[in-house]
Write an enzyme that holds these catalytic residues in place. Structure first.
Site, mmCIF file in Angstrom:
data_model
loop_
_atom_site.group_PDB
_atom_site.id
_atom_site.type_symbol
_atom_site.label_atom_id
_atom_site.label_comp_id
_atom_site.label_asym_id
_atom_site.label_seq_id
_atom_site.Cartn_x
_atom_site.Cartn_y
_atom_site.Cartn_z
ATOM 1 C CE LYS A 1 1.102 9.817 2.696
ATOM 2 N NZ LYS A 1 1.786 9.273 1.493
ATOM 3 C CE LYS B 1 2.913 7.861 5.999
ATOM 4 N NZ LYS B 1 3.017 6.987 4.818
ATOM 5 C CD GLU C 1 -0.112 6.813 -0.132
ATOM 6 O OE1 GLU C 1 -0.459 7.953 0.256
ATOM 7 O OE2 GLU C 1 1.063 6.527 -0.392
ATOM 8 C CB SER D 1 3.304 12.645 4.141
ATOM 9 O OG SER D 1 3.149 11.434 4.850
ATOM 10 N N GLY E 1 6.696 10.487 -1.654
ATOM 11 C CA GLY E 1 7.991 10.895 -1.106
ATOM 12 C C GLY E 1 8.493 9.849 -0.140
ATOM 13 C CG ASP F 1 3.263 4.073 -1.608
ATOM 14 O OD1 ASP F 1 4.203 3.676 -2.316
ATOM 15 O OD2 ASP F 1 3.479 4.769 -0.578
ATOM 16 C CE LYS G 1 6.192 6.794 -1.711
ATOM 17 N NZ LYS G 1 6.104 5.918 -0.520
ATOM 18 C CG ASP H 1 0.087 6.115 3.189
ATOM 19 O OD1 ASP H 1 -0.262 4.926 3.031
ATOM 20 O OD2 ASP H 1 1.203 6.549 2.823
HETATM 21 O O1 OSB Z 1 3.989 5.576 2.377
HETATM 22 O O2 OSB Z 1 4.271 7.406 1.375
HETATM 23 C C1 OSB Z 1 4.652 6.581 2.206
HETATM 24 C C2 OSB Z 1 7.711 7.936 4.043
HETATM 25 C C3 OSB Z 1 8.472 6.794 4.158
HETATM 26 C C4 OSB Z 1 7.969 5.613 3.678
HETATM 27 C C5 OSB Z 1 6.704 5.562 3.082
HETATM 28 C C6 OSB Z 1 5.950 6.711 2.947
HETATM 29 C C7 OSB Z 1 6.459 7.908 3.466
HETATM 30 C C8 OSB Z 1 5.712 9.162 3.473
HETATM 31 C C9 OSB Z 1 6.526 10.433 3.605
HETATM 32 O O3 OSB Z 1 4.514 9.237 3.460
HETATM 33 C C10 OSB Z 1 6.392 11.373 2.469
HETATM 34 C C11 OSB Z 1 7.446 12.455 2.568
HETATM 35 O O4 OSB Z 1 7.246 13.412 3.296
HETATM 36 O O5 OSB Z 1 8.510 12.318 1.933
HETATM 37 MG MG MG Z 2 2.345 5.628 1.051
#
Ligand code: OSB
Ligand code: MG
Length: 385
Positions: free
Chosen positions: A177, A179, A229, A151, A306, A254, A278, A204
């Protein structure tokens, strides 16, 4: 834990939790991680350890953050819930299985992250007591490797983003992925697709859009994304069910999926085609398993999200991904990406083919380096039965 000689594998195990320790830790991140809801430079989180009188223990990592910008819980609310409501229920309780934890804590509504912290520690306690990997205790399919994705946070500019993508693709990650947020969305994907026409790619939004943006979001359909996402509000499943028919890209939920009931609702009204699981967000590993089963029943793929976890939570995520429904690469990446020095040895590593080996040792499976835990600890609290 005393092992009873002469009893077979199915021996009943009774574990009485008599002590709980909760600590808050701060660990610098190797990169600034920016999402549509904010940016962090460090990981500020809680660890819980549960103990029995004869020295057995288990550990769980909390996914709450310092502030309530991803979901409502924070390090502060979790500390309060554990101290005032959850620890009193767990202390002195004789567990015959880790599955009991969810029922034991069910009178408390919400606070999934707080519950998951203790629940995951109790799963680890049982796995260690049985001398088996957490994934086995959980009912995993025994796979030896899982597929890793990555991510990537919002970057300063497009060249900076392309550089990150190049690095992670070269590292072998099976899915990228990125953001997004309004103003930083379609052009990012366009630029990546120009250079990487074939990689498995997804975005995401962390709830940065509304249904009024449906046309903009339909723009993603041109880029062959695996999914988008959580485009809409964290607490609105119905709106996602209105968006999904308007776009071809599968919606993955999510934030909105905090329970198995939410998963059932979302699937039944067509709000998503994929679910991100998660454990920390859904109250723990038992609920993760339930959601995975619900999704499988409806042929909805799941993957493991994650929260920039330390090695302790990261390894729990690895084991969770040995459950049968986990067919897509998740957000579990190598320890080295996040931290100079992780809390476990060995750290989580990703092979050139983008896979992570499932640890074979008891519980989460790698050694916790307590000197590093102590070094990162800001405060510690303990309660005894
Ligand atoms: O939306 O998946 C998410 C990290 C913190 C809060 C929300 C998210 C995330 C990530 C990081 O996308 C995923 C990772 O590398 O652990
Ligand atoms: Mg997410």
């Amino acid at each position: 834990m005393r092992k009873v000689p002469g009893l077979g594998k199915r021996q009943e195990m009774k574990l009485k939790v008599t002590r709980i320790e909760v600590r808050r830790l701060r660990m610098p991140l190797r990169f600034r991680f920016e999402t549509s809801f904010g940016a962090v430079n460090e990981k500020s989180f809680l660890l819980a350890q549960v103990f029995t009188d004869d020295g057995a223990w288990g550990i769980g990592e909390c996914v709450a953050e310092h502030d309530p910008f991803y979901l409502p819980e924070t390090n502060g609310t979790v500390t309060h819930l554990i101290r005032d409501f959850l620890a009193p229920l767990v202390l002195g309780h004789v567990f015959e299985s880790p599955e009991e934890t969810d029922t034991l804590l069910s009178r408390i509504r919400g606070h999934e992250m707080a519950k998951a912290t203790l629940e995951m520690a109790i799963w680890d306690l049982f796995a260690r007591a049985k001398g088996e990997p957490l994934g086995k205790t959980l009912g995993g399919d025994g796979r030896e490797k899982i597929s890793a994705g990555v991510s990537i946070g919002l970057q300063e500019d497009i060249p900076g983003l392309l550089e990150k993508v190049t690095t992670e693709v070269a590292a072998g990650y099976q899915r990228i992925k990125i953001k997004i947020k309004p103003g930083k969305d379609l052009e990012l994907v366009h630029a990546i697709r120009n250079e990487f026409p074939k990689i498995r790619l997804m975005v995401d939004a962390n709830s940065a859009y509304t249904l009024a943006d449906a046309e903009r979001l339909r723009g993603f359909d041109a880029f062959n994304l695996m999914m988008i996402e959580q485009p809409l509000a964290w607490n609105d499943i119905v709106e996602h069910s209105k968006l999904q028919p308007q776009i071809a890209t599968p919606v993955c939920l999510d934030e909105s999926i905090t329970s198995n009931a939410a998963a059932e609702s979302a699937i039944s009204i067509g709000a998503c085609g994929i679910i991100n699981i998660k454990a920390g967000r859904v109250g723990g590993l038992l609920n993760s398993r339930k959601i995975q089963a619900t999704a499988a029943k409806h042929r909805i793929p799941v993957w493991c999200g994650g929260m920039l976890e330390s090695g302790i939570g990261r390894l729990a995520n690895v084991h969770l991904q040995t459950l049968p429904g986990f067919t897509l690469p998740g957000d579990t990446s190598a320890s080295r990406r996040y931290f100079e020095e992780d809390l476990i040895e060995p750290g989580v590593t990703v092979a050139a083919d983008g896979t992570i080996e499932v640890p074979r040792g008891p519980g989460i499976g790698h050694e916790v380096i307590w000197s590093r835990v102590e070094k990162a600890t800001v405060y510690k609290d303990a309660w005894t039965a």
